[in-house]
Design an enzyme around this catalytic site. Structure first.
Site, PDB file in Angstrom:
ATOM      1  N   CYS A  11    -130.718  54.101  64.777  1.00 39.57           N
ATOM      2  CA  CYS A  11    -129.609  53.800  65.689  1.00 39.57           C
ATOM      3  C   CYS A  11    -129.628  52.329  66.110  1.00 39.57           C
ATOM      4  CB  CYS A  11    -129.636  54.715  66.910  1.00 39.57           C
ATOM      5  SG  CYS A  11    -131.176  54.645  67.856  1.00 39.57           S
TER       6      CYS A  11
ATOM      7  N   HIS B 108    -132.469  55.602  72.595  1.00 41.24           N
ATOM      8  CA  HIS B 108    -131.321  55.645  71.691  1.00 41.24           C
ATOM      9  C   HIS B 108    -130.383  54.460  71.940  1.00 41.24           C
ATOM     10  CE1 HIS B 108    -128.491  57.385  68.942  1.00 41.24           C
ATOM     11  NE2 HIS B 108    -127.552  57.559  69.862  1.00 41.24           N
TER      12      HIS B 108
END
Length: 483
Positions: free
Chosen positions: A113, A431
């Site tokens: 990510c 994330h």
């Protein structure tokens, strides 16, 4: 149940059933099916006047076989379309992309990510896409090593695939070449690729592209990446103890926003970061001494990158810990007061023109005040066309240090076009997500392979203060004026 006949215009409808246990509105709906006259337009003559929707049949005295008269205009019959409906999935993929209004997402290949969010932010820069296309036409220079060339080509191909695809893209080739060029992004833990720092990925990718694209630049535009992202700093280095003083210049690809207890807003953090202390050898003292370094911006890029310094090395846990403090950032950033005196003088005329033009739109007279902007200045509205536009010419850097595309002037005012956020407590975990402003002005949240539309007023709420997504990198686009 009784049956009646109904006369409407020249037509006579025989054996129309009336369920006397239901209100008269049900009968009107039956007539609508027969005649096309909506119930609200029907005028049916019965004993005592016109038939009402809630009339009780037992009081009206309607008899078996009775003939009723109805007046009213039927709805216009809608013609069938000459062409049948075209569903989005039946369109060519390029047309589907245009209809969606945003490019494709990127599959997460296993803790990637950080890479996906970096790519989505940089992909929003049309001038970078143009430079990459030109690079492919010119081929690799001898000044560029093979892995840098391969990463540049992989970036170009991935950008192109994102523009043409509706379905999420798997950036396998790009990821493979990125790991080959920078092995730290291929670190494994228990056989699984580790999460990495998105800022490191951003910095390394820009560094590689700057090497590749500068080697193929024309004489008019020798360094595209520097003009697009490079920030020229001029610094005064002073030692209070010895009285020594010197000046130095450097080019960086981002400004830092230092976060402390005194910092509540991006502008405050930028000011803090432009002042620092360093220890170095003093020729006059013959030993190490403390020097104060004060920097000012002396050259502006077309795209201004700001990194929030949220991570620091924590010895106790032996990892990068995160500063969760809330730091607000604006949709419009004015950095005039962070610039050198020389650069401010060059910005004054374009800023006054911009202020006057926007004043005219609001019905105000031309501004008499100085173009210098302080914290308490009235904020300017977004200029027309401030969002990303494809097909813009490559940007060149003038000798004065103010980038231009040979037809524009910088103002020192920037509009937010991308935010890279982090959710979690450590740079090497959690994330990363990209929030990117589209050409239409709409914002899209790129959470790996799931693009989601977002409201602009929610973008500045990613300012921290908890465990939710918070801004780690902001990218602003210069508001320019035609020459």
């Amino acid at each position: 149940m009784i049956t009646v006949s109904v006369k409407w215009q020249k037509e006579l409808f025989q054996a129309v059933e009336i369920d006397t246990s239901q209100p008269a509105y049900v009968f009107k709906c039956q007539l609508y099916d027969l005649t096309g006259v909506p119930p609200e337009r029907q005028k049916i003559m019965v004993k005592g006047g016109l038939l009402k929707d809630d009339a009780d049949w037992s009081t009206l005295g309607v008899k078996q076989g009775q003939k009723l008269m109805m007046m009213g205009t039927a709805d216009e019959i809608i013609k069938a379309p000459e062409k049948g409906p075209v569903f989005m999935e039946d369109l060519p993929e390029e047309e589907q992309v245009a209809a969606l209004g945003h490019s494709a997402g990127l599959f997460n290949l296993g803790n990637t990510c950080y890479m996906n969010s970096t790519v989505q932010c940089l992909h929003s820069v049309p001038e970078l896409k143009s430079a990459l296309i030109q690079y492919s036409h010119s081929g690799r220079s001898n000044d560029v090593d093979q892995t840098s060339h391969m990463l540049t080509i992989a970036t170009r191909d991935l950008f192109n695939e994102l523009d043409k695809s509706v379905k999420p893209v798997a950036p396998m080739q790009f990821w493979m070449v990125l790991r080959k060029k920078y092995p730290q992004f291929g670190q494994l833990h228990n056989g699984v690729f580790m999460q990495q720092d998105a800022e490191e990925c951003w910095t390394q990718l820009l560094y590689t592209l700057s090497q590749s694209l500068s080697s193929t630049g024309s004489s008019e535009n020798p360094d595209t990446m520097k003009a697009l992202f490079g920030i020229e700093l001029v610094s005064r280095v002073h030692c209070q103890e010895s009285g020594e003083e010197s000046s130095e210049t450097e080019s960086v690809y981002s400004l830092k926003c230092h976060i402390s207890q005194e910092v509540n807003h991006l502008h405050e953090g930028l000011k803090h970061a432009l002042k620092s202390e360093l220890e170095k050898a003093s020729p006059s003292l013959g030993r190490s001494a403390i020097y104060l370094k004060e920097s000012r911006i002396n050259g502006l890029p077309r795209y201004l990158t700001v990194q929030f310094v949220r991570f620091f090395w924590k010895r106790e846990s032996n990892q990068k810990a995160k500063i969760l403090r809330k730091v607000d950032y604006p949709l419009e950033l004015d950095i005039y007061d962070l610039c050198s005196d020389d650069l401010r003088k060059k910005l004054e005329a374009p800023r006054k023109i911009l202020r006057d033009e926007e004043g005219k739109k609001l019905g105000l007279k031309a501004s008499e005040k100085s173009s210098g902007s302080k914290d308490n200045d009235v904020k300017m509205s977004d200029a027309e066309g401030s969002s990303n536009r494809s097909g813009e010419p490559s940007i060149a850097t003038s000798e004065e240090g103010v980038p231009s595309d040979s037809g524009t002037q910088m103002t020192g005012i920037y509009d937010l076009v991308a935010v890279l956020t982090h959710k979690g407590r450590s740079a090497d975990s959690g994330h990363y997500v990209a929030w990117v402003k589209q050409e239409s002005g709409k914002w899209i949240e790129f959470d790996d392979d799931s693009p989601i539309a977002q409201r602009e007023e929610d973008i500045t709420k990613l300012s921290g203060g908890g465990d939710w997504h918070m801004a780690y990198i902001c990218m602003y686009k210069a508001r320019v004026l035609p020459k």
